[in-house]
Design an enzyme around this catalytic site. Sequence first.
Site, PDB file in Angstrom:
ATOM      1  N   HIS A  51       0.903  -1.412  -0.183  1.00  0.00           N
ATOM      2  CA  HIS A  51       0.047  -0.139  -0.039  1.00  0.00           C
ATOM      3  C   HIS A  51       0.870   1.354  -0.060  1.00  0.00           C
ATOM      4  O   HIS A  51       1.627   1.366   1.079  1.00  0.00           O
ATOM      5  CB  HIS A  51      -1.088   0.019   1.392  1.00  0.00           C
ATOM      6  CG  HIS A  51      -1.783   1.049   1.403  1.00  0.00           C
ATOM      7  ND1 HIS A  51      -2.032   1.668   2.533  1.00  0.00           N
ATOM      8  CD2 HIS A  51      -2.555   1.725   0.525  1.00  0.00           C
ATOM      9  CE1 HIS A  51      -3.006   2.746   2.343  1.00  0.00           C
ATOM     10  NE2 HIS A  51      -3.270   2.697   1.128  1.00  0.00           N
ATOM     11  N   HIS A  93      -1.062  10.766  -2.619  1.00  0.00           N
ATOM     12  CA  HIS A  93      -2.302  10.281  -2.281  1.00  0.00           C
ATOM     13  C   HIS A  93      -3.388  11.172  -2.114  1.00  0.00           C
ATOM     14  O   HIS A  93      -4.292  11.256  -2.772  1.00  0.00           O
ATOM     15  CB  HIS A  93      -2.350   9.247  -0.776  1.00  0.00           C
ATOM     16  CG  HIS A  93      -3.624   8.844  -0.566  1.00  0.00           C
ATOM     17  ND1 HIS A  93      -4.420   9.498   0.327  1.00  0.00           N
ATOM     18  CD2 HIS A  93      -4.229   7.860  -0.942  1.00  0.00           C
ATOM     19  CE1 HIS A  93      -5.491   8.818   0.445  1.00  0.00           C
ATOM     20  NE2 HIS A  93      -5.444   7.603  -0.309  1.00  0.00           N
TER      21      HIS A  93
END
Length: 289
Positions: A51, A93
């Site tokens: 991730h 992100h």
Amino acid sequence: MKNFKLLLLNLLILFLFGCNHNEIQTNPSDLNKILLTFHNSSSEIILIAAHRAMHTKNPENSLAAFQHSIDSGVDIIETDIRTTKDGKLVLMHDGTVDRTTNSEGKLKDFTFTELQKFDLDKESDDAHDHKVPLAEDALNLIHGKIMVDLDIKDVYVKHLVELIHRTQTEKQVLFFAGDFAVLDSVLLLDSTLMLMPRAHSFEEVKMIIEKYHPPVIHIDPSFFTLEVVSTIKASGSRVWINALGFADAKALVGLVDSAYSPLIDGGANIIQTDYPLTLHEFLNKQNLR
């Protein structure tokens, strides 16, 4: 009793964020081996997705985190892609730089040159100054080494597809987006590119299979059932599920079996985690690597 429970909760939080996670080094990623497994949905090998790249030692979505993922034998790097004020594709992100850098503001309001004045704000165990990376530099780094899941946040799809062609990473990249219209745009530009649609229900799973016939489908724990998993696998697709959050937290405090076994027993064959090496060690013991 209430105060005692609060004390236990605080101790757990301190442990989770303050402990030194012991990492186990593995062999470097082997793209040919990864692709053979990825395209064989009946394989018993479970693939590991890092991730935002491996960010236990380096900042998330940094080139150093990408290299650490490759060096550690991860199968897939998940990363997020956005566009700067001057049209550069970068990895980030959040829509702002507040959490991940030592500055503040919306990423789209900065040029790439301006972003390079900021440091990615996370402790590292080396002396490197980590900067927001160009997506092109990241793709050149992973070329021929590892797969990448590109979470499309704020990007003109045409520019992204052109970038994939320019870096010759077509066989390595999965396109992920919450909006099916974005995935449709990818296919309109190049029908050979690989999608990973995200389903929110069993009905969406069936629609995705019929419309896209993708190599992998992202599902959520809320409908992680035998019927759903069997349907996906019968279509020739892989089942992607996240260990992020509670499962990873359990693994981090030593409850690795109870953290990851339910995902494996339920039939997931790609697991995304914040702790790829912990999962890798567990899968090795289960002969699933």
